[in-house]
Design a protein around this motif. Structure first.
Motif, PDB file in Angstrom:
ATOM      1  N   ARG A   1      -0.196  -6.292   9.909  1.00 27.45           N
ATOM      2  CA  ARG A   1      -1.358  -5.861   9.114  1.00 27.45           C
ATOM      3  C   ARG A   1      -1.008  -5.828   7.619  1.00 27.45           C
ATOM      4  NH1 ARG A   1      -6.335  -5.657  11.916  1.00 27.45           N
ATOM      5  NH2 ARG A   1      -5.954  -4.876  14.019  1.00 27.45           N
TER       6      ARG A   1
ATOM      7  N   ARG B   1     -15.738   1.203  15.692  1.00 24.62           N
ATOM      8  CA  ARG B   1     -15.377  -0.130  15.198  1.00 24.62           C
ATOM      9  C   ARG B   1     -13.910  -0.210  14.805  1.00 24.62           C
ATOM     10  NH1 ARG B   1     -15.292  -2.292  10.100  1.00 24.62           N
ATOM     11  NH2 ARG B   1     -16.399  -0.539   9.140  1.00 24.62           N
ATOM     12  N   LEU B   2     -13.416   0.811  14.075  1.00 23.73           N
ATOM     13  CA  LEU B   2     -12.030   0.772  13.607  1.00 23.73           C
ATOM     14  C   LEU B   2     -11.041   0.995  14.745  1.00 23.73           C
ATOM     15  CD1 LEU B   2     -12.273   2.658  10.183  1.00 23.73           C
ATOM     16  CD2 LEU B   2     -12.262   0.197  10.629  1.00 23.73           C
TER      17      LEU B   2
ATOM     18  N   SER C   1     -10.013  -0.789   5.804  1.00 23.93           N
ATOM     19  CA  SER C   1     -11.328  -1.040   6.382  1.00 23.93           C
ATOM     20  C   SER C   1     -12.268  -1.765   5.430  1.00 23.93           C
ATOM     21  CB  SER C   1     -11.973   0.270   6.847  1.00 23.93           C
ATOM     22  OG  SER C   1     -12.115   1.168   5.769  1.00 23.93           O
ATOM     23  N   ASP C   2     -11.906  -1.844   4.165  1.00 22.43           N
ATOM     24  CA  ASP C   2     -12.693  -2.644   3.223  1.00 22.43           C
ATOM     25  C   ASP C   2     -11.725  -3.371   2.293  1.00 22.43           C
ATOM     26  OD1 ASP C   2     -11.793  -0.524   1.737  1.00 22.43           O
ATOM     27  OD2 ASP C   2     -13.773   0.347   1.361  1.00 22.43           O
TER      28      ASP C   2
ATOM     29  N   LEU D   1     -18.556   3.925  12.741  1.00 26.11           N
ATOM     30  CA  LEU D   1     -17.387   3.449  11.999  1.00 26.11           C
ATOM     31  C   LEU D   1     -16.121   3.651  12.814  1.00 26.11           C
ATOM     32  CD1 LEU D   1     -15.986   2.458   9.355  1.00 26.11           C
ATOM     33  CD2 LEU D   1     -15.879   4.870   8.677  1.00 26.11           C
TER      34      LEU D   1
ATOM     35  N   ALA E   1      -6.077   1.645   9.645  1.00 22.21           N
ATOM     36  CA  ALA E   1      -7.447   1.182   9.852  1.00 22.21           C
ATOM     37  C   ALA E   1      -8.364   1.719   8.760  1.00 22.21           C
ATOM     38  CB  ALA E   1      -7.947   1.621  11.229  1.00 22.21           C
ATOM     39  N   ARG E   2      -8.237   2.993   8.466  1.00 22.59           N
ATOM     40  CA  ARG E   2      -9.065   3.593   7.415  1.00 22.59           C
ATOM     41  C   ARG E   2      -8.782   2.971   6.047  1.00 22.59           C
ATOM     42  NH1 ARG E   2      -7.456   9.448   6.754  1.00 22.59           N
ATOM     43  NH2 ARG E   2      -5.973   8.603   5.245  1.00 22.59           N
TER      44      ARG E   2
ATOM     45  N   LEU F   1     -11.160   9.094  10.155  1.00 19.39           N
ATOM     46  CA  LEU F   1     -11.454   7.711   9.804  1.00 19.39           C
ATOM     47  C   LEU F   1     -12.565   7.607   8.763  1.00 19.39           C
ATOM     48  CD1 LEU F   1     -11.191   5.971  13.287  1.00 19.39           C
ATOM     49  CD2 LEU F   1      -9.654   5.677  11.341  1.00 19.39           C
ATOM     50  N   SER F   2     -13.295   8.691   8.546  1.00 16.77           N
ATOM     51  CA  SER F   2     -14.405   8.679   7.591  1.00 16.77           C
ATOM     52  C   SER F   2     -14.052   9.301   6.249  1.00 16.77           C
ATOM     53  CB  SER F   2     -15.607   9.424   8.194  1.00 16.77           C
ATOM     54  OG  SER F   2     -16.096   8.753   9.339  1.00 16.77           O
TER      55      SER F   2
ATOM     56  N   SER G   1     -15.284   7.414   3.256  1.00 12.76           N
ATOM     57  CA  SER G   1     -16.669   6.941   3.152  1.00 12.76           C
ATOM     58  C   SER G   1     -17.729   7.960   3.554  1.00 12.76           C
ATOM     59  CB  SER G   1     -16.833   5.695   4.032  1.00 12.76           C
ATOM     60  OG  SER G   1     -16.465   5.989   5.370  1.00 12.76           O
TER      61      SER G   1
ATOM     62  N   ARG H   1      -5.225   1.658  -2.025  1.00 13.03           N
ATOM     63  CA  ARG H   1      -5.105   2.339  -0.740  1.00 13.03           C
ATOM     64  C   ARG H   1      -3.656   2.789  -0.540  1.00 13.03           C
ATOM     65  NH1 ARG H   1      -9.621   2.074  -1.809  1.00 13.03           N
ATOM     66  NH2 ARG H   1     -11.328   1.034  -0.671  1.00 13.03           N
TER      67      ARG H   1
END
Length: 262
Positions: free
Chosen positions: A204, A144-145, A178-179, A141, A174-175, A117-118, A121, A96
């Motif tokens: 973070r 949530r983020l 996010s995983d 999504l 956040a993006r 943010l997408s 994904s 990332r």
């Protein structure tokens, strides 16, 4: 006292090497000089900070790592695989990025917060690749983020360019977080941000490190380097000129290398 105490909370142990650069050479932005990195490694569970005065090759190094600047020789490897910064490869290897000036380098300013943010994904559904957009899933999504990372926005449908600098940075972070993340590559993450945004973003970053991510932090903010790093490298005239662990760091020696006087 010439040593420095780390202020950021740390947990866990350093693991296997995740990022490795060997014999890298690439043209700088002027095209008149080169950046040359003989060897650089970042292991799981550590932050390696690259300090230096602006213009000494740090941004070119970031561009090499993100696949935006070609190299004339050498290799970049992630988990012992040749890495070229492509989107699919970054996803598969759990790499990332948080680049400098994310509104220009990591966002599409006129697109909405939800769309931005997408970006990682939008074409995935957990079973493979699809070729249509699921607006409802993108919205879920984003909600949530935005909530998890405290992104202040009038609406998830607002253009991301309408957000403050700190909230753009929170949204990109956040993006990117996010995983699961194995390698986080960051450049000047807190430049120009207010105190609360700085504290949250640094927390973070440290949380990712404590969860086992390898973190490469390129920053012109020496306080940030000293707060977050486990090891510190100095980049001067396009080369790694100095390396030290944070426990034995001598601020005066560090400054001399940054100034090119060592």
């Amino acid at each position: 006292d010439k040593t420095l105490t780390r202020s950021a909370a740390r947990a866990g142990e350093k693991g296997e090497v995740v990022l490795s650069l060997e014999g890298i050479s690439a043209a700088d932005r002027s095209g008149l000089k080169t950046i040359d990195v003989d060897s650089l490694r970042v292991a799981a569970g550590e932050v390696v900070g690259i300090a230096g005065v602006s213009g000494n090759g740090q941004m070119e190094l970031m561009e090499v790592l993100t696949g935006q600047r070609p190299v004339s020789r050498g290799s970049v490897s992630v988990k012992a695989q040749a890495f070229h910064g492509r989107r699919r490869q970054a996803r598969e290897l759990k790499v990332r990025f948080l680049p400098e000036e994310p509104l220009q380098n990591a966002c599409a300013g006129r697109m909405s917060v939800a769309e931005n943010l997408s970006f990682r994904s939008y074409d995935l559904n957990g079973k493979g690749t699809r070729f249509w957009l699921d607006r409802a899933a993108m919205g879920r999504l984003a909600v949530r983020l935005v909530d998890a990372f405290k992104v202040k926005t009038a609406s998830i449908e607002s253009p991301i360019a309408s957000l403050s600098g700190g909230n753009v940075q929170r949204a990109v972070l956040a993006r990117e977080l996010s995983d699961e993340v194995d390698l986080l590559i960051i450049a000047n993450p807190c430049f120009g941000l207010d105190f609360s945004a700085v504290a949250e973003i640094r927390a973070r970053i440290m949380a990712a490190r404590n969860a086992g991510a390898a973190v490469l932090l390129i920053s012109e903010d020496l306080d940030e380097i000293l707060e977050l790093s486990d090891r510190v490298l100095v980049m001067s005239e396009g080369r790694i000129a100095y390396e030290t662990s944070i426990e034995t760091l001598d601020v005066g020696e560090l400054g001399r290398h940054m100034a090119g006087h060592a």
